[in-house]
Scaffold this motif. Structure first.
Motif, mmCIF file in Angstrom:
data_model
loop_
_atom_site.group_PDB
_atom_site.id
_atom_site.type_symbol
_atom_site.label_atom_id
_atom_site.label_comp_id
_atom_site.label_asym_id
_atom_site.label_seq_id
_atom_site.Cartn_x
_atom_site.Cartn_y
_atom_site.Cartn_z
ATOM 1 N N TYR A 134 0.873 -1.202 0.474
ATOM 2 C CA TYR A 134 -0.383 -0.050 0.103
ATOM 3 C C TYR A 134 0.891 1.289 -0.057
ATOM 4 O O TYR A 134 0.470 2.726 -0.833
ATOM 5 C CB TYR A 134 -0.776 -0.174 1.212
ATOM 6 N N VAL A 135 1.640 1.652 1.024
ATOM 7 C CA VAL A 135 3.240 2.445 0.582
ATOM 8 C C VAL A 135 3.475 2.811 -0.499
ATOM 9 O O VAL A 135 3.904 3.935 -0.667
ATOM 10 C CB VAL A 135 3.353 2.602 2.118
ATOM 11 N N ILE A 136 4.078 2.008 -1.259
ATOM 12 C CA ILE A 136 5.130 1.385 -2.222
ATOM 13 C C ILE A 136 3.936 1.621 -3.190
ATOM 14 O O ILE A 136 4.230 3.246 -3.812
ATOM 15 C CB ILE A 136 5.443 0.289 -2.111
ATOM 16 N N ASN A 137 3.085 1.115 -3.402
ATOM 17 C CA ASN A 137 2.183 1.518 -4.754
ATOM 18 C C ASN A 137 1.141 2.073 -4.638
ATOM 19 O O ASN A 137 1.029 3.224 -5.927
ATOM 20 C CB ASN A 137 1.718 -0.273 -4.784
ATOM 21 N N ASP A 138 0.572 2.579 -3.802
ATOM 22 C CA ASP A 138 -0.676 3.177 -3.926
ATOM 23 C C ASP A 138 -0.864 5.040 -2.901
ATOM 24 O O ASP A 138 -1.178 6.070 -4.201
ATOM 25 C CB ASP A 138 -1.272 2.794 -3.072
ATOM 26 N N LEU A 139 0.933 4.837 -2.333
ATOM 27 C CA LEU A 139 1.567 6.114 -2.010
ATOM 28 C C LEU A 139 2.471 6.960 -2.513
ATOM 29 O O LEU A 139 3.133 8.179 -2.132
ATOM 30 C CB LEU A 139 1.475 5.751 -0.239
ATOM 31 N N THR A 185 -3.932 10.525 1.993
ATOM 32 C CA THR A 185 -2.342 11.043 1.654
ATOM 33 C C THR A 185 -1.576 10.202 2.188
ATOM 34 O O THR A 185 -1.843 9.620 3.779
ATOM 35 C CB THR A 185 -2.611 12.700 1.623
ATOM 36 N N LEU A 186 -0.017 10.291 2.308
ATOM 37 C CA LEU A 186 1.050 10.417 3.150
ATOM 38 C C LEU A 186 0.991 10.599 3.728
ATOM 39 O O LEU A 186 1.077 9.871 5.129
ATOM 40 C CB LEU A 186 2.354 10.243 2.375
ATOM 41 N N THR A 187 0.540 12.273 4.081
ATOM 42 C CA THR A 187 0.831 12.623 5.453
ATOM 43 C C THR A 187 -0.027 12.194 6.783
ATOM 44 O O THR A 187 0.455 11.769 7.707
ATOM 45 C CB THR A 187 1.038 14.422 6.084
ATOM 46 N N LEU A 188 -1.470 11.658 5.809
ATOM 47 C CA LEU A 188 -2.631 11.123 7.244
ATOM 48 C C LEU A 188 -2.244 10.292 7.214
ATOM 49 O O LEU A 188 -2.360 9.642 8.441
ATOM 50 C CB LEU A 188 -3.804 12.044 5.889
ATOM 51 N N THR A 213 6.054 5.526 -2.534
ATOM 52 C CA THR A 213 7.554 5.708 -2.013
ATOM 53 C C THR A 213 8.347 4.184 -2.111
ATOM 54 O O THR A 213 7.877 3.691 -2.837
ATOM 55 C CB THR A 213 6.961 5.535 0.500
ATOM 56 N N SER A 214 9.374 4.904 -1.642
ATOM 57 C CA SER A 214 10.538 3.705 -1.942
ATOM 58 C C SER A 214 10.340 2.872 -0.761
ATOM 59 O O SER A 214 9.541 2.914 0.039
ATOM 60 C CB SER A 214 12.289 4.499 -2.399
ATOM 61 N N GLU A 215 11.616 1.564 -0.957
ATOM 62 C CA GLU A 215 11.471 0.233 0.215
ATOM 63 C C GLU A 215 11.764 0.731 1.097
ATOM 64 O O GLU A 215 11.420 0.674 2.144
ATOM 65 C CB GLU A 215 11.939 -0.558 -0.428
ATOM 66 N N SER A 216 12.455 1.988 1.297
ATOM 67 C CA SER A 216 13.605 2.706 2.362
ATOM 68 C C SER A 216 12.331 3.669 2.855
ATOM 69 O O SER A 216 12.512 3.240 3.921
ATOM 70 C CB SER A 216 14.869 2.847 2.400
ATOM 71 N N LEU A 217 12.104 4.155 2.124
ATOM 72 C CA LEU A 217 11.006 5.146 2.582
ATOM 73 C C LEU A 217 9.664 4.219 3.694
ATOM 74 O O LEU A 217 9.341 4.432 4.180
ATOM 75 C CB LEU A 217 10.717 6.415 2.007
ATOM 76 N N ALA A 218 9.230 3.597 2.871
ATOM 77 C CA ALA A 218 8.432 1.921 3.263
ATOM 78 C C ALA A 218 8.735 1.499 4.823
ATOM 79 O O ALA A 218 8.088 1.433 5.438
ATOM 80 C CB ALA A 218 7.926 1.634 2.075
ATOM 81 N N GLY A 219 9.695 1.473 4.520
ATOM 82 C CA GLY A 219 10.517 0.736 6.324
ATOM 83 C C GLY A 219 10.248 2.083 6.815
ATOM 84 O O GLY A 219 10.230 1.920 8.308
ATOM 85 N N VAL A 220 10.494 3.349 6.573
ATOM 86 C CA VAL A 220 10.845 3.829 7.769
ATOM 87 C C VAL A 220 9.459 4.704 8.188
ATOM 88 O O VAL A 220 8.815 4.783 9.395
ATOM 89 C CB VAL A 220 10.795 5.356 7.504
ATOM 90 N N ILE A 221 8.607 4.141 7.518
ATOM 91 C CA ILE A 221 6.960 5.058 7.977
ATOM 92 C C ILE A 221 6.942 4.008 8.222
ATOM 93 O O ILE A 221 5.800 4.237 9.213
ATOM 94 C CB ILE A 221 6.496 5.209 6.189
ATOM 95 N N LEU A 222 6.745 2.742 7.820
ATOM 96 C CA LEU A 222 6.179 1.382 8.748
ATOM 97 C C LEU A 222 6.311 1.451 10.209
ATOM 98 O O LEU A 222 5.822 1.026 10.718
ATOM 99 C CB LEU A 222 6.205 0.467 7.886
ATOM 100 N N SER A 223 7.953 1.943 11.036
ATOM 101 C CA SER A 223 8.710 1.637 11.396
ATOM 102 C C SER A 223 8.104 2.749 12.195
ATOM 103 O O SER A 223 7.510 2.139 14.121
ATOM 104 C CB SER A 223 10.139 1.648 11.737
ATOM 105 N N LEU A 224 7.075 3.360 12.733
ATOM 106 C CA LEU A 224 6.747 4.797 12.973
ATOM 107 C C LEU A 224 5.444 4.034 13.673
ATOM 108 O O LEU A 224 5.757 4.761 15.260
ATOM 109 C CB LEU A 224 6.278 5.834 12.240
ATOM 110 N N TYR A 225 4.890 2.955 13.636
ATOM 111 C CA TYR A 225 4.460 2.499 14.537
ATOM 112 C C TYR A 225 4.339 1.856 15.600
ATOM 113 O O TYR A 225 3.766 2.130 16.600
ATOM 114 C CB TYR A 225 3.140 1.507 13.311
ATOM 115 N N THR A 226 5.383 0.902 15.774
ATOM 116 C CA THR A 226 6.397 0.740 16.651
ATOM 117 C C THR A 226 6.932 1.305 17.104
ATOM 118 O O THR A 226 7.193 1.281 18.881
ATOM 119 C CB THR A 226 7.271 -0.819 15.832
#
Length: 400
Positions: free
Chosen positions: A45-50, A107-110, A52-65
């Motif tokens: 979802y983050v890479i295809n729909d929003l 949106t990515l920000t939301l 982002t790159s793989e590395s940025l997706a890792g950063v974004i998904l890690s924000l939850y944890t």
């Protein structure tokens, strides 16, 4: 019967699976099912729909944890300071509501804001739920209870990612987000039915003490779990991508089923052994399974090894988790049970968050083989810390 002869009455075994424990188990199962439903599909979802790159997706998904990690120490204090069921209800309700927010996150920000808020909610919900479950367990069967209660999240791991990947290949992301919301709503109703025992709040002499927010005596085992959790974060978040890279993307959900089966089997086998005090033996066994699994990933050339590794990983984590949680609980006084649980979960959060964050960059720059070598090294470090530091410290300082 002769005069003066003593009559020995059979000792009845105290029941563990009371209605309250069952309700707590199901509520935890559905909470984690809703969570794991999203885990393997969010990278897509983050890479295809929003975009982002793989590395940025890792950063974004890690924000939850990361958010869960930041709130854990305060959640442990809150669980120890306030009545646990109302706190659990409030946090479970917030956690559930945020699933509906993903339907509006275009949106990515939301999306980032929602992930951070969701992480905060999960951090408090998981600590209060774990502690409330321990409260309704009979003390003489607590070791078994911790092991069995943890199976709720493991069963969710078996069904959630598999269901999420199925929905991803068949339906829209909106259907996935709505499914998580509805499942979590059902879980909330089971929390309402739990009859929590009266809580005795012990007086606190030093409210601002660091030890009120983190179990300092658990620090050695904290590092053991954090290093082991690095690989767990990698496996749970990037295995769907790895399966697709080796040509079995549509069957990657079966990987999570085998992973969860291994965890459940290990928890069943270890439950009584924990009560018998064989905690160190279980952790050594679990770390050994993890080392073997990551070694197979490095050598992996076919789907058979892929699935064998899943089972080995499950056995490894299934032995380590309940034994480690018991170490934290047994190092803490009863009125610090919430802090002990939050410290235990914080260790996993830290490891998982770093695994997600580092994993995305390693995949993008060096590929999956380097990633698995990194995981092997992290587990090897975990083994060294446990043998030379955590295990001796626990034997010397355990309270029960």
């Amino acid at each position: 019967m002769k005069t003066g002869e003593t009559v020995k009455c059979p000792i009845q075994k105290v029941s563990l699976w009371t209605p309250d424990f069952i309700f707590a188990f199901i509520a935890n199962l559905l909470l984690f099912f809703a969570f794991y439903l999203l885990v393997p599909v969010l990278p897509f979802y983050v890479i295809n729909d929003l975009g982002t790159s793989e590395s940025l997706a890792g950063v974004i998904l890690s924000l939850y944890t990361l958010a869960a990690l930041l709130i854990r120490p305060f959640s442990g204090y809150m669980v120890d300071a306030f009545t646990r069921k109302p706190l659990y209800l409030i946090c479970y309700a917030i956690f559930t509501t945020l699933f509906a927010g993903y339907l509006l996150a275009g949106t990515l920000t939301l999306f980032i804001v929602l992930r951070i808020a969701h992480g905060f909610a999960f951090g408090i919900t998981s600590v209060s739920g774990n502690t409330l479950a321990i409260d309704v367990m009979p003390s003489e069967r607590r070791g078994e209870g911790i092991g069995y209660f943890g199976m709720a999240s493991n069963i969710a791991m078996a069904l959630g990612p598999m269901t999420g990947l199925f929905l991803y290949h068949s339906y829209s992301f909106s259907a996935i987000f709505l499914s998580s919301f509805l499942i979590s709503c059902v879980g909330f109703t089971f929390v309402l039915w739990i009859k929590a025992p009266p809580k005795i709040i012990a007086p606190v002499k030093d409210v601002i003490s660091l030890d009120r927010f983190f179990l300092l005596k658990g620090l050695p085992q904290f590092f053991v779990l954090a290093f082991a959790g690095l690989g767990y974060g990698v496996i749970v978040n990037y295995m769907g991508m790895y399966g697709k890279s080796i040509g079995i993307g549509g069957s990657a959900g079966f990987f999570f089923t085998l992973l969860a089966m291994g965890i459940v089997v290990a928890r069943l086998l270890s439950a009584k052994l924990i009560n018998q005090g064989k905690i160190a033996h279980l952790i050594y066994t679990g770390l050994g399974f993890l080392l073997l699994a990551y070694a197979l990933f490095v050598l992996n050339t076919n789907p058979i090894l892929f699935y064998i590794s899943a089972l080995l990983l499950g056995l490894g984590f299934g032995y380590i988790s309940p034994a480690s949680q018991t170490i934290f609980i047994n190092l803490a006084p009863h009125n610090r049970r919430g802090t002990a649980n939050s410290s235990y979960l914080t260790a996993w959060d830290l490891g998982i968050g770093l695994g997600v964050l580092i994993g995305g960059g390693l995949i993008e720059q060096y590929g999956f083989t380097t990633l698995f070598i990194f995981c092997f090294g992290a587990v090897l470090t975990s083994l060294g810390v446990f043998k030379f530091c955590a295990a001796p410290y626990f034997e010397k300082n355990k309270l029960r």
